[in-house]
Design an enzyme around this catalytic site. Structure first.
Site, PDB file in Angstrom:
ATOM      1  CG  PHE A   1      -1.851   1.254   1.118  1.00 34.53           C
ATOM      2  CD1 PHE A   1      -3.023   1.197   0.372  1.00 34.53           C
ATOM      3  CD2 PHE A   1      -1.513   2.456   1.720  1.00 34.53           C
ATOM      4  CE1 PHE A   1      -3.845   2.317   0.243  1.00 34.53           C
ATOM      5  CE2 PHE A   1      -2.328   3.587   1.591  1.00 34.53           C
ATOM      6  CZ  PHE A   1      -3.487   3.510   0.853  1.00 34.53           C
TER       7      PHE A   1
ATOM      8  CE  LYS B   1      -1.045   6.962   6.817  1.00 35.64           C
ATOM      9  NZ  LYS B   1      -0.744   5.848   5.931  1.00 35.64           N
TER      10      LYS B   1
ATOM     11  CG  ASP C   1       5.561   3.962   1.856  1.00 34.16           C
ATOM     12  OD1 ASP C   1       5.555   4.690   2.868  1.00 34.16           O
ATOM     13  OD2 ASP C   1       4.579   3.822   1.113  1.00 34.16           O
TER      14      ASP C   1
HETATM   15  C1  LIG Z   1      -0.969   5.958   4.451  1.00 34.34           C
HETATM   16  C2  LIG Z   1       0.113   5.443   3.594  1.00 34.34           C
HETATM   17  C3  LIG Z   1       0.418   6.040   2.356  1.00 34.34           C
HETATM   18  C4  LIG Z   1      -0.411   7.149   1.767  1.00 34.34           C
HETATM   19  O1  LIG Z   1      -0.464   8.298   2.551  1.00 34.34           O
HETATM   20  P1  LIG Z   1      -1.622   9.382   2.290  1.00 34.34           P
HETATM   21  O2  LIG Z   1      -1.261  10.520   3.191  1.00 34.34           O
HETATM   22  O3  LIG Z   1      -2.928   8.742   2.650  1.00 34.34           O
HETATM   23  O4  LIG Z   1      -1.565   9.740   0.848  1.00 34.34           O
HETATM   24  C5  LIG Z   1       1.495   5.543   1.650  1.00 34.34           C
HETATM   25  N1  LIG Z   1       2.228   4.515   2.107  1.00 34.34           N
HETATM   26  C6  LIG Z   1       1.966   3.908   3.281  1.00 34.34           C
HETATM   27  C7  LIG Z   1       2.836   2.797   3.747  1.00 34.34           C
HETATM   28  C8  LIG Z   1       0.888   4.331   4.053  1.00 34.34           C
HETATM   29  O5  LIG Z   1       0.598   3.705   5.200  1.00 34.34           O
END
Ligand SMILES: *Cc1c(COP(=O)(O)O)cnc(C)c1O
Length: 395
Positions: free
Chosen positions: A140, A254, A225
């Site tokens: 994700f 985040k 990520d």
């Molecule tokens: C939440 C998340 C994203 C996307 O972040 P947004 O601020 O919702 O665009 C990307 N990668 C990971 C691992 C995430 O948990």
């Protein structure tokens, strides 16, 4: 207005792209959130780990309030007095040369993809328009069209095509597959150290280290990520540190703002981020003074309050207690720090509803997994209180 009135408004006016629990939150403080009827809940999701510092942390409130009276947005057409100090703090904390500020996680992932490709063409010498980035099944990385194009989740892509080429998918946790997928056109390998939305999937021990070694041998950028796993969630600043891996490109979001304001960043060394020239990339809000002031306070809170240590200690305590629950419904409890997934033999939604009744908010992910990821300021007493209720709904 009452709970049901708010729910009706949402249902009537919002696109139905989420299926939230029916709790209408109107205030929050630390690990607690309160609904419109004044009922109190322990937040075990932390807005997908965006509020690691706890809700409405007073130090971040103060930083935001002070900054919003001074200047909120300049655009990068001009300089502001908050971005430089923020990026210096972020680079010193993570140990990199440079950072590029964006807003949402998905934007930072898009930025990392652009950087890896530019590095591929300008440094590695890949032929025009043929760069490949390797990703993992179950990933994700966000919701833009490019990103959902390389998701393995059919619903994320259905009717949103056509998708961008240049991505190759391999199984998560499989280093042999990684090495086999690398071609002369491979510029990057993008991976979550623990898959969050995929169901708190922890890869085999040594996977990140081995994958990084493979990337080094083949001159491929290792892109981590850490939008969800980073900034203390797994008990260290970065989840990659558990295997002493230093990513070539680090993606954060985040909790970078403690949940106040969207702030994300791509962090890397000069040979990668130094490739950008004016006009190559940008964002109206990226690096704005309000977000930069908020992010500085959010990072200070993580460090000054020893939240990495608290996450490590209370995370292993929490996980240990969950693992000792004797219930036929539980298949596995896994995780690192305060990033814990409990996989059930059946759909988890019913249990999340039952926990909400008892004053604990958590959300199922991948149907059968309950993620427990409270703010990192949680105390042992609060963990004990939560586990007693979790046990009660499972046995
Ligand atoms: C939440 C998340 C994203 C996307 O972040 P947004 O601020 O919702 O665009 C990307 N990668 C990971 C691992 C995430 O948990």
């Amino acid at each position: 207005m009452h709970t049901q009135d708010y729910i009706e408004l949402d249902e009537r006016y919002s696109a139905h792209n989420y299926h939230p629990l029916d709790v209408v939150i109107s205030s929050a403080d630390g690990v607690w959130v309160y609904d419109v009827d004044g009922k109190k809940y322990l937040d075990c999701l932390s807005a997908y780990s965006a509020v690691n510092q706890g809700h409405c942390h007073p130090r971040i409130v103060r930083a935001m309030a002070e900054q919003m009276h001074k200047v909120t947005l300049t655009s990068r057409a001009f300089r502001n007095d908050q971005m430089g100090p923020f990026l210096k703090q972020l680079c010193e904390l993570t140990g990199y040369d440079k950072a590029l500020p964006m807003n949402t996680g998905a934007e930072a992932v898009e930025t990392a993809i652009k950087m890896a490709r530019k590095w591929g063409y300008q440094v590695k010498g890949v032929a025009d328009n043929s760069a490949e980035i390797i990703v993992c099944s179950g990933n994700f990385h966000g919701r833009t069209t490019t990103i959902v194009g390389f998701s393995s989740e059919p619903q994320y892509k259905a009717d949103f095509g056509p998708f961008a080429p240049g991505f190759v998918m391999i199984p998560y946790g499989d280093v042999v597959a990684l090495e086999a997928a690398i071609t002369p056109n491979t510029v990057g390998f993008m991976v979550e150290p623990i898959q969050g939305e995929g169901g708190v999937v922890v890869p085999p021990d040594g996977y990140l280290r081995a994958a990084k070694d493979v990337c080094e041998r083949h001159n491929v950028l290792f892109i981590a990520d850490e939008i969800q796993t980073g900034l203390g969630r797994t008990g260290k600043l970065l989840a990659c540190e558990h295997e002493a891996v230093r990513p070539d490109i680090l993606v954060l979001g985040k909790a970078l703002s403690g949940g106040f304001y969207p702030v994300s960043a791509v962090v890397a060394d000069e040979p990668v981020l130094g490739l950008l020239k004016p006009g190559d990339h940008g964002s109206t809000f990226g690096g704005n003074p309000l977000g930069s002031a908020v992010a500085q306070a959010a990072l200070h809170v993580l460090i000054d309050e020893n939240l990495f240590e608290n996450s490590a200690e209370l995370g292993s305590y929490f996980k240990g207690r969950l693992q000792r629950i004797e219930s036929d419904v539980i298949k596995e409890v896994r995780g690192k720090g305060l990033f814990i997934g409990m996989e059930l033999h059946e759909p988890a939604r019913r249990y999340c509803e039952a926990l909400r009744e008892r004053g604990i908010l958590c959300k199922e992910t991948h149907k059968t997994v309950i993620r427990f990821a409270p703010p990192l300021v949680i105390t042992k007493e609060q963990v004990d209180w939560a586990v007693d209720h979790i046990e009660a709904v499972l046995i």
